[in-house]
Design an enzyme around this catalytic site. Structure first.
Site, mmCIF file in Angstrom:
data_model
loop_
_atom_site.group_PDB
_atom_site.id
_atom_site.type_symbol
_atom_site.label_atom_id
_atom_site.label_comp_id
_atom_site.label_asym_id
_atom_site.label_seq_id
_atom_site.Cartn_x
_atom_site.Cartn_y
_atom_site.Cartn_z
ATOM 1 N N ALA A 63 4.275 72.038 -31.496
ATOM 2 C CA ALA A 63 3.886 71.192 -30.380
ATOM 3 C C ALA A 63 3.130 72.039 -29.363
ATOM 4 C CB ALA A 63 5.132 70.592 -29.742
ATOM 5 N N GLY A 108 7.144 72.293 -34.513
ATOM 6 C CA GLY A 108 6.718 70.977 -34.984
ATOM 7 C C GLY A 108 5.808 71.054 -36.205
ATOM 8 N N GLU A 111 8.069 71.289 -39.043
ATOM 9 C CA GLU A 111 8.750 69.994 -39.203
ATOM 10 C C GLU A 111 7.849 68.958 -39.885
ATOM 11 O OE1 GLU A 111 9.876 70.189 -35.034
ATOM 12 O OE2 GLU A 111 11.948 69.786 -35.605
ATOM 13 N N GLU A 131 11.840 77.082 -31.653
ATOM 14 C CA GLU A 131 12.082 76.299 -30.426
ATOM 15 C C GLU A 131 13.111 76.938 -29.504
ATOM 16 O OE1 GLU A 131 11.648 75.053 -33.442
ATOM 17 O OE2 GLU A 131 10.669 73.094 -33.371
HETATM 18 N N1 DAK Z 1 0.741 75.376 -28.170
HETATM 19 C C1 DAK Z 1 -0.391 75.580 -27.473
HETATM 20 N N2 DAK Z 1 -1.273 76.543 -27.755
HETATM 21 C C2 DAK Z 1 -1.007 77.335 -28.795
HETATM 22 C C3 DAK Z 1 0.146 77.194 -29.579
HETATM 23 C C4 DAK Z 1 1.061 76.146 -29.245
HETATM 24 N N3 DAK Z 1 2.175 75.883 -29.945
HETATM 25 N N4 DAK Z 1 0.137 78.149 -30.523
HETATM 26 C C5 DAK Z 1 -0.990 78.836 -30.362
HETATM 27 N N5 DAK Z 1 -1.684 78.367 -29.316
HETATM 28 C C6 DAK Z 1 -2.956 78.856 -28.792
HETATM 29 C C7 DAK Z 1 -2.758 80.143 -28.013
HETATM 30 O O1 DAK Z 1 -2.319 79.867 -26.709
HETATM 31 C C8 DAK Z 1 -4.154 80.713 -28.050
HETATM 32 O O2 DAK Z 1 -4.942 80.044 -27.106
HETATM 33 P P1 DAK Z 1 -5.980 80.858 -26.150
HETATM 34 O O3 DAK Z 1 -5.135 81.875 -25.449
HETATM 35 O O4 DAK Z 1 -6.956 81.465 -27.132
HETATM 36 O O5 DAK Z 1 -6.568 79.812 -25.281
HETATM 37 C C9 DAK Z 1 -4.651 80.303 -29.429
HETATM 38 O O6 DAK Z 1 -3.830 79.209 -29.839
HETATM 39 C C10 DAK Z 1 -4.527 81.406 -30.457
HETATM 40 O O7 DAK Z 1 -3.187 81.862 -30.440
HETATM 41 P P2 DAK Z 1 -2.804 83.405 -30.261
HETATM 42 O O8 DAK Z 1 -3.840 84.130 -29.479
HETATM 43 O O9 DAK Z 1 -1.418 83.457 -29.771
HETATM 44 O O10 DAK Z 1 -2.899 83.893 -31.770
HETATM 45 P P3 DAK Z 1 -1.999 84.987 -32.517
HETATM 46 O O11 DAK Z 1 -2.613 85.147 -33.865
HETATM 47 O O12 DAK Z 1 -1.806 86.196 -31.666
HETATM 48 O O13 DAK Z 1 -0.560 84.300 -32.671
HETATM 49 C C11 DAK Z 1 0.965 82.493 -33.204
HETATM 50 C C12 DAK Z 1 -0.426 83.129 -33.434
HETATM 51 C C13 DAK Z 1 0.987 81.142 -33.905
HETATM 52 C C14 DAK Z 1 2.045 83.392 -33.833
HETATM 53 C C15 DAK Z 1 1.227 82.375 -31.680
HETATM 54 O O14 DAK Z 1 0.123 81.664 -31.105
HETATM 55 C C16 DAK Z 1 2.465 81.638 -31.353
HETATM 56 O O15 DAK Z 1 3.568 82.194 -31.401
HETATM 57 N N6 DAK Z 1 2.315 80.350 -30.995
HETATM 58 C C17 DAK Z 1 3.455 79.536 -30.570
HETATM 59 C C18 DAK Z 1 4.282 79.140 -31.755
HETATM 60 C C19 DAK Z 1 5.478 78.355 -31.333
HETATM 61 O O16 DAK Z 1 6.345 78.823 -30.574
HETATM 62 N N7 DAK Z 1 5.547 77.128 -31.818
HETATM 63 C C20 DAK Z 1 6.662 76.231 -31.531
HETATM 64 C C21 DAK Z 1 6.242 75.359 -30.388
HETATM 65 S S1 DAK Z 1 7.596 74.383 -29.860
HETATM 66 C C22 DAK Z 1 10.302 67.483 -29.003
HETATM 67 C C23 DAK Z 1 10.269 67.561 -30.345
HETATM 68 C C24 DAK Z 1 9.622 68.624 -30.970
HETATM 69 C C25 DAK Z 1 9.038 69.619 -30.250
HETATM 70 C C26 DAK Z 1 9.055 69.523 -28.910
HETATM 71 C C27 DAK Z 1 9.675 68.457 -28.273
HETATM 72 N N8 DAK Z 1 10.996 66.418 -28.348
HETATM 73 C C28 DAK Z 1 12.042 65.720 -29.044
HETATM 74 C C29 DAK Z 1 10.800 66.216 -26.992
HETATM 75 C C30 DAK Z 1 8.416 70.733 -30.905
HETATM 76 C C31 DAK Z 1 8.409 71.940 -30.338
HETATM 77 C C32 DAK Z 1 7.564 73.017 -30.829
HETATM 78 O O17 DAK Z 1 6.854 72.937 -31.805
#
Ligand code: DAK
Length: 257
Positions: A63, A108, A111, A131
C-alpha cells in the site's frame, strides 16, 4: 499510474503499472485493479489471468505509505475494504489467477499475490509482510491467507518479524510454485495460464470453487460440494467433448458449455 490488460488468446495479462513508486497501491490504483478484476470476471472469453507488475523491480511494494500516513480510522477502513474487495473478487472469479511475482511483493503486494490461485516468481523476487515495522497489522488478507498457504508457524514468523523472503526460500516453503530468471517469468506464467485455458472452463471453474471452499467449510461439507460439481459436470458439453476426444485420440476443444 494504471492497470493495463493485454490479451494472449484466452489469457489476460494484467499489469499493475506505477513504476515510480514500485507499483505501490494508492486508492486510484486499487480502484483500477478492482475494476479490471470485475471486468475480467464477467468476460467468458477469458479463461485464465496472469497478474504482474510493470518493470523488473517490483510486483507491488504494498500500500502507498505516503497516502496511508495521514488516514484516520474511517478512511483506513475504506482503504482496507477496497483491498479486501480485490482479494474476494479474484477468489470468486471464474478464472484462475496466477501471480507472476517479478521483484518486490511486500505488504499489500504480497497479499495480492496470496489472493491469486497460483504464484510463480522471478529470481530477484522478495516477498514479505513488513506492516508491523510500520506500526500496523497486515490488512488485505495476509493474516488469513498466509497461514492457510504456508502454515501457521512460518506465517507467524513472516507477519510478526516483517522479514523479507528471497525467491529460493519462498519456493522452499510453498509460497511460490516455481522460480525463473527474470526474462523467463512472464513467458512461463503465461504458458501455465494457456495450459489452464486449454482445459474445460466449466471444470476449471468448478475445481477452483471447490478448492477455495476447502478453507471455509468442514471436510464433510466440502466433499458434498465436490460430489455435486462432479455430478453436474456430466450435464455439460465439456464432459462429452473431453471424453469423446480421448476416445478419438485428438485434443479436446472445450466450449465451456
Ligand atoms: N509506498 C509509497 N512509495 C513507495 C513504496 C510504498 N509502499 N515503496 C516504494 N516506494 C517508492 C519510494 O518512496 C521511492 O520513491 P522516491 O523516493 O523515488 O520518490 C520509490 O518507490 C523507489 O523506492 P526506493 O528508493 O525505496 O527503492 P529501493 O530499491 O531502495 O527499495 C523497497 C525498494 C521496495 C525495498 C523499498 O522501497 C521499501 O521498503 N518500500 C516499502 C515496502 C513496504 O513497507 N511495504 C508495505 C507497505 S504497508 C490496510 C490494509 C492493508 C494495508 C494497509 C492498510 N487497512 C485494512 C486499512 C497494507 C499495508 C502495506 O502494504
Amino acid at each position: 499510474m494504471a492497470v493495463h490488460v493485454e490479451r494472449d488468446g484466452a489469457v489476460a495479462i494484467v499489469t499493475m503499472s506505477r513504476p515510480e513508486a514500485m507499483n505501490a497501491f494508492n486508492t486510484e490504483q486499487l480502484q483500477a485493479l478492482l475494476d479490471r478484476v470485475r471486468e475480467l470476471s464477467s468476460d467468458s472469453t477469458v479463461r485464465a489471468v496472469v497478474l504482474t507488475g510493470e518493470g523488473k523491480r517490483a510486483f507491488a511494494a504494498g500500500a502507498d505509505i505516503s497516502e496511508m500516513s495521514s488516514k484516520g480510522p474511517a478512511e483506513a477502513r475504506r482503504f482496507g475494504e477496497l483491498g479486501h474487495a480485490i482479494g474476494r473478487g479474484i477468489g470468486s472469479a471464474p478464472q484462475p489467477w496466477i501471480a507472476a511475482v517479478n521483484g518486490y511483493a511486500l505488504g499489500g503486494g504480497c497479499e495480492m499475490a496470496l489472493a491469486c490461485d497460483i504464484r510463480v516468481a522471478s529470481e530477484n523476487a522478495q516477498l514479505g509482510q513488513p506492516e508491523v515495522t510500520l506500526g500496523i497489522p497486515a490488512g488485505w488478507g495476509g493474516t488469513q491467507r498466509l497461514p492457510r498457504l504456508v502454515g501457521p508457524g512460518i506465517a507467524a514468523e513472516m507477519l510478526l518479524t516483517g522479514r523479507r523472503l528471497k525467491a529460493d526460500e519462498a519456493l522452499r516453503i510453498g509460497l511460490v510454485n516455481a522460480v525463473y530468471p527474470s526474462d523467463e517469468l512472464l513467458p512461463n506464467a503465461t504458458e501455465m495460464a494457456q495450459t489452464i485455458a486449454n482445459n474445460s472452463p466449466a471444470a476449471v471453474t468448478a475445481t477452483k470453487q471447490a478448492m477455495r471452499l476447502a478453507f471455509d467449510v468442514p471436510l464433510a461439507d466440502g466433499l458434498t460440494f465436490e460430489a455435486q460439481i462432479f455430478a453436474l459436470a456430466f450435464d455439460t458439453q465439456d464432459q462429452k467433448e473431453g471424453m469423446t476426444a480421448f476416445a478419438e485420440k485428438r485434443s479436446a476443444k472445450f466450449s465451456g458449455e
